[in-house]
Design a protein around this motif. Structure first.
Motif, PDB file in Angstrom:
ATOM      1  N   UNK A   9      55.202  38.996  29.622  1.00  0.00           N
ATOM      2  CA  UNK A   9      54.797  39.800  28.584  1.00  0.00           C
ATOM      3  C   UNK A   9      53.983  41.127  28.918  1.00  0.00           C
ATOM      4  N   UNK A  10      53.762  41.503  30.242  1.00  0.00           N
ATOM      5  CA  UNK A  10      53.376  42.590  30.717  1.00  0.00           C
ATOM      6  C   UNK A  10      54.491  43.580  31.253  1.00  0.00           C
ATOM      7  N   UNK A  11      55.753  43.067  31.112  1.00  0.00           N
ATOM      8  CA  UNK A  11      56.870  43.910  31.675  1.00  0.00           C
ATOM      9  C   UNK A  11      56.757  44.199  33.236  1.00  0.00           C
ATOM     10  N   UNK A  12      56.065  42.928  33.945  1.00  0.00           N
ATOM     11  CA  UNK A  12      56.222  43.091  35.404  1.00  0.00           C
ATOM     12  C   UNK A  12      56.630  41.941  35.957  1.00  0.00           C
ATOM     13  N   UNK A  13      57.233  42.286  37.259  1.00  0.00           N
ATOM     14  CA  UNK A  13      57.593  41.160  38.129  1.00  0.00           C
ATOM     15  C   UNK A  13      56.626  40.811  39.155  1.00  0.00           C
ATOM     16  N   UNK A  14      56.942  39.479  39.582  1.00  0.00           N
ATOM     17  CA  UNK A  14      56.067  39.094  40.381  1.00  0.00           C
ATOM     18  C   UNK A  14      55.961  39.782  41.795  1.00  0.00           C
ATOM     19  N   UNK A  15      57.072  40.284  42.230  1.00  0.00           N
ATOM     20  CA  UNK A  15      56.898  41.227  43.346  1.00  0.00           C
ATOM     21  C   UNK A  15      55.754  42.474  43.264  1.00  0.00           C
ATOM     22  N   UNK A  16      56.178  43.121  42.060  1.00  0.00           N
ATOM     23  CA  UNK A  16      55.257  44.054  41.496  1.00  0.00           C
ATOM     24  C   UNK A  16      53.702  43.827  41.398  1.00  0.00           C
ATOM     25  N   UNK A  17      53.585  42.568  40.651  1.00  0.00           N
ATOM     26  CA  UNK A  17      52.176  42.166  40.719  1.00  0.00           C
ATOM     27  C   UNK A  17      51.679  41.657  42.013  1.00  0.00           C
ATOM     28  N   UNK A  18      52.271  41.121  42.863  1.00  0.00           N
ATOM     29  CA  UNK A  18      52.019  40.941  44.191  1.00  0.00           C
ATOM     30  C   UNK A  18      51.643  42.078  45.095  1.00  0.00           C
ATOM     31  N   UNK A  19      52.290  43.201  45.021  1.00  0.00           N
ATOM     32  CA  UNK A  19      51.895  44.510  45.483  1.00  0.00           C
ATOM     33  C   UNK A  19      50.744  45.131  44.973  1.00  0.00           C
ATOM     34  N   UNK A  20      50.449  44.972  43.695  1.00  0.00           N
ATOM     35  CA  UNK A  20      49.334  45.755  43.167  1.00  0.00           C
ATOM     36  C   UNK A  20      47.902  44.704  43.415  1.00  0.00           C
ATOM     37  N   UNK A  21      48.122  43.565  43.399  1.00  0.00           N
ATOM     38  CA  UNK A  21      47.030  42.584  43.771  1.00  0.00           C
ATOM     39  C   UNK A  21      46.834  42.862  45.444  1.00  0.00           C
ATOM     40  N   UNK A  22      47.808  43.056  46.260  1.00  0.00           N
ATOM     41  CA  UNK A  22      47.588  43.304  47.679  1.00  0.00           C
ATOM     42  C   UNK A  22      46.882  44.797  47.825  1.00  0.00           C
ATOM     43  N   UNK A  23      47.271  45.558  46.852  1.00  0.00           N
ATOM     44  CA  UNK A  23      46.720  46.911  47.062  1.00  0.00           C
ATOM     45  C   UNK A  23      45.130  46.811  46.510  1.00  0.00           C
ATOM     46  N   UNK A  24      45.049  46.153  45.394  1.00  0.00           N
ATOM     47  CA  UNK A  24      43.663  45.875  45.046  1.00  0.00           C
ATOM     48  C   UNK A  24      42.678  45.335  46.089  1.00  0.00           C
ATOM     49  N   UNK A  25      43.249  44.240  46.696  1.00  0.00           N
ATOM     50  CA  UNK A  25      42.317  43.465  47.613  1.00  0.00           C
ATOM     51  C   UNK A  25      42.118  44.527  48.871  1.00  0.00           C
ATOM     52  N   UNK A  26      43.215  45.315  49.124  1.00  0.00           N
ATOM     53  CA  UNK A  26      43.092  46.308  50.435  1.00  0.00           C
ATOM     54  C   UNK A  26      41.791  47.081  50.234  1.00  0.00           C
ATOM     55  N   UNK A  27      41.601  47.658  48.993  1.00  0.00           N
ATOM     56  CA  UNK A  27      40.537  48.628  48.715  1.00  0.00           C
ATOM     57  C   UNK A  27      39.041  47.814  49.010  1.00  0.00           C
ATOM     58  N   UNK A  28      39.263  46.504  48.933  1.00  0.00           N
ATOM     59  CA  UNK A  28      37.765  45.906  49.075  1.00  0.00           C
ATOM     60  C   UNK A  28      37.576  45.202  50.659  1.00  0.00           C
ATOM     61  N   UNK A  29      38.629  45.531  51.502  1.00  0.00           N
ATOM     62  CA  UNK A  29      38.233  44.946  52.854  1.00  0.00           C
ATOM     63  C   UNK A  29      37.090  45.463  53.490  1.00  0.00           C
ATOM     64  N   UNK A  30      37.055  46.891  53.731  1.00  0.00           N
ATOM     65  CA  UNK A  30      35.927  47.593  54.266  1.00  0.00           C
ATOM     66  C   UNK A  30      34.711  47.164  53.459  1.00  0.00           C
ATOM     67  N   UNK A  31      34.634  47.490  52.102  1.00  0.00           N
ATOM     68  CA  UNK A  31      33.524  47.201  51.391  1.00  0.00           C
ATOM     69  C   UNK A  31      32.811  45.676  51.524  1.00  0.00           C
ATOM     70  N   UNK A  32      33.778  44.890  51.411  1.00  0.00           N
ATOM     71  CA  UNK A  32      33.356  43.656  51.497  1.00  0.00           C
ATOM     72  C   UNK A  32      32.847  43.197  53.038  1.00  0.00           C
ATOM     73  N   UNK A  33      33.529  43.803  53.972  1.00  0.00           N
ATOM     74  CA  UNK A  33      33.062  43.724  55.581  1.00  0.00           C
ATOM     75  C   UNK A  33      31.694  44.284  55.499  1.00  0.00           C
ATOM     76  N   UNK A  34      31.499  45.446  55.014  1.00  0.00           N
ATOM     77  CA  UNK A  34      30.155  46.035  55.021  1.00  0.00           C
ATOM     78  C   UNK A  34      29.111  45.281  54.372  1.00  0.00           C
ATOM     79  N   UNK A  35      29.395  44.584  53.139  1.00  0.00           N
ATOM     80  CA  UNK A  35      28.672  43.765  52.413  1.00  0.00           C
ATOM     81  C   UNK A  35      28.167  42.610  53.299  1.00  0.00           C
ATOM     82  N   UNK A  36      29.311  41.883  53.717  1.00  0.00           N
ATOM     83  CA  UNK A  36      29.102  40.588  54.516  1.00  0.00           C
ATOM     84  C   UNK A  36      28.073  41.020  55.836  1.00  0.00           C
ATOM     85  N   UNK A  37      28.085  42.061  56.509  1.00  0.00           N
ATOM     86  CA  UNK A  37      27.307  42.247  57.530  1.00  0.00           C
ATOM     87  C   UNK A  37      25.934  42.796  57.186  1.00  0.00           C
TER      88      UNK A  37
END
Length: 634
Positions: A141-169
């Motif tokens: 419905x959104x005109x997106x493939x699983x591979x493209x959505x996977x890449x978008x999700x991976x990029x979004x999670x990558x943005x949170x790696x450092x902030x989440x690590x800093x928050x966790x510490x």
């Protein structure tokens, strides 16, 4: 010129000078004839360039999201302001800084994290569990493939790696938590008396006073500029489709688009992950492989879940015995995918190496890919055809409206007659908008544009919502003008009297406050003004039974010394005054904050501190990693 140079320079000086020129041209100038590079980036972070196209794509994405979220209240001109463009660019720069920090620190988003994040999205779930059919339908419905959505999700999670690590510490100590509680849930004992307004003031207001007040406050008595427009409207939701599509037409479309309704093969899998650290040594890799091989030898259908709970390093699936649910091609990483889709039902694989480590995979079941039958998707096709027909009719009618009103810019009449549309009236509205279509910022902007307001032309086609557009023409216009003094004389007189009463109330309160600060008894002072004292003990910052003005003033006063009070006169919203005594300040009551509330507050503080630390970290990255911004390309 060359001949003059030749006449003046000859011999060995000439040879040296010409040699230098040839060297300079050869190594620094001639390359410009063969190489041409034009920088088009809007910002450069380290060696990474943020292109104009990437920046514009982000602006367009945010504009679409805001348009859907705000509807008629959306103002697209906001995205054309330098401040908004800079905010968007700063966010993109921060994202790139975090990605480069991930690389430097060796941080990486695992396939398991991507898979779990996708599975946790409510839109992809059925009865609380991941539903592959819902996942495919939502992406289609959104005109997106699983591979493209996977890449978008991976990029979004990558943005949170450092902030989440800093928050966790981040640690929030008991002392920090208590200090916050003592401020947020601070209790104050106070007394207050709301003074009656002065009974009488001089009610004589001269014409000169009225005229002077009117001139000094002319803006208060000015009618703002306003317009009224006529408009033609096309609303797709109100358009009727000529006829419902036949079964023959639906079946034809089904045959043409059969690939849309293909359910791909799915495989029900469980796994045991033996992780391998990033940049692992040869010994670590050998040890992980040996452990995986030993587990694979022991594994069978009966004990696989038990082994997964005992040995798997995938925290997301080990509690479920390694269960990954139904998987399609492209959901997992390439190595895992290749192994899983080469296995036979019931088979347990040998260790499969991926970026995360070694996987031992158990293929529990297989669903063969198949096409949904026509009867199952008929209702969907019918809805799509109906919506499509309405959209096509809207597009055709809106296009004709735009053409007709452009060809006849001085009037809406020709377009109204040609298209059979009624001409509607907006009523008066100003530059801050009005009701109906005038509540839409795009309509207001067009109505007060030079083309419509000054030149008297029709506006262009204004899309005020999806499949909903108008074209407008100026009908009436009034410039801003002050209302005549005779028309507002009574209002001016009343304002003067109100100001006198407020001034009298203030003078009275200040006189009484002076008596209190000299040590006179509060009850005596209040009684002399005909006021009643009210006691309020252990008042909190958000306590509704104490007037807001008094509560706010009380929490701005300094702590009183023991046995004394802090005094203040407080202006009330209705123009009266109150006398306030702050007697005591206490911290939070421990009995009113249970362990669960404390833990929730601790988590909130930890996130807030983590966000602050992340902002500081980004500032440090900007000092270490060169960032170049080309503002004129925004």
């Amino acid at each position: 010129m060359l001949q003059a140079l030749r006449n003046k320079l000859h011999g060995w000086p000439t040879i040296i000078i010409l040699g230098i020129c040839v060297f300079a041209v050869a190594f620094f100038g001639i390359e410009s004839y063969f190489m041409s590079q034009t920088d088009t980036y809007v910002a450069k972070v380290g060696k990474h360039e943020i292109s104009q196209q990437a920046f514009q794509d982000r602006v367009n994405q945010l504009r679409r999201e805001d348009s859907q979220r705000l509807g008629d209240q959306f103002d697209p001109s906001v995205y054309d302001t330098p401040a908004m463009k800079q905010r968007i660019l700063d966010a993109m720069i921060d994202e790139q800084l975090l990605l480069q920090a991930n690389e430097a620190l060796g941080l990486k988003v695992s396939d398991t994290a991507v898979r779990e994040s996708i599975a946790a999205i409510p839109a992809f779930q059925s009865d609380g569990h991941f539903d592959a059919d819902a996942y495919r339908a939502a992406l289609a419905g959104a005109g997106q493939t699983p591979a493209a959505f996977d890449a978008d999700m991976r990029a979004a999670l990558a943005m949170r790696l450092v902030p989440d690590a800093l928050t966790a510490s981040t640690l929030v100590t008991d002392d920090q938590l208590q200090r916050y509680l003592d401020l947020e849930l601070q209790r104050r004992d106070l007394r207050y008396a709301v003074l009656p307004k002065p009974a009488t003031v001089d009610a004589t207001v001269s014409d000169a006073e009225i005229a002077a007040y009117y001139q000094a406050h002319l803006a208060d008595f000015t009618t703002p500029e306003r317009v009224a427009v006529k408009y033609l409207e096309v609303n797709g939701a109100e358009l009727k489709v000529d006829a419902a599509p036949s079964d023959e037409a639906l079946r034809k479309r089904y045959a043409q688009e059969q690939q849309r309704f293909l359910q791909p093969e799915q495989r029900l899998a469980s796994h045991i992950l033996i992780s391998v650290p990033k940049n692992a040594t040869a010994e670590q890799q050998k040890a992980a492989l040996a452990k995986a091989e030993e587990i694979a030898k022991q594994a069978n259908a009966a004990n696989f879940a038990e082994l997964a709970q005992k040995y798997s390093d995938d925290l997301g699936s080990k509690r479920q015995g390694g269960d990954l649910g139904w998987l399609e091609k492209g959901v997992a990483n390439a190595a895992f995918d290749a192994a899983l889709f080469a296995m036979h039902k019931g088979e347990i694989s040998k260790p499969v190496l991926s970026d995360e480590g070694y996987h031992i995979i158990w293929l529990r079941d297989v669903r063969q890919g198949q096409v949904k039958p026509f009867e199952e998707v008929r209702a969907q096709l019918m809805q799509e055809e109906t919506v499509g027909a309405r959209e096509r009719k809207y597009a055709e009618l809106a296009g004709k409206l735009a053409d007709e009103t452009y060809r006849n810019p001085a009037s809406l009449e020709p377009a109204a007659q040609s298209l059979g549309l009624p001409i509607k009236d907006s009523g008066w509205f100003g530059r801050d908008g009005g009701s109906g279509i005038a509540a839409n910022p795009k309509v207001v902007q067009a109505a007060f544009s030079e083309d419509v307001l000054v030149r008297g032309n029709n506006s262009g086609l204004i899309e005020i919502a999806p499949n909903h557009a108008v074209v407008l023409h100026l009908d009436r216009h009034e410039n801003a003008h002050p209302r005549p003094l005779d028309e507002v004389r009574d209002t001016v007189r009343q304002k003067i009297l109100d100001e006198r009463r407020r001034e009298a109330a203030k003078n009275q309160a200040e006189a009484l406050l002076a008596r209190l600060r000299k040590g006179e008894d509060f009850a005596t002072v209040a009684a002399s003004a005909g006021a009643q004292i009210r006691d309020a003990r252990e008042v909190l910052r958000m306590q509704p039974d104490v007037p807001a003005a008094i509560r706010e003033a009380a929490f701005h006063l300094p702590h009183p010394a023991p046995g004394t009070a802090q005094w203040q006169a407080v202006a009330m919203p209705d123009g009266s005054y109150a006398l306030l005594a702050l007697d005591k300040v206490q911290g939070a009551d421990p009995a009113k904050v249970d362990a669960r509330e404390r833990q929730m507050l601790r988590e909130g503080m930890r996130r807030a501190y983590g966000e602050a630390t992340t902002r500081d970290y980004l500032k440090a990255l900007r000092q270490r990693i060169p960032v170049k911004i080309v503002a004129e390309r925004l």
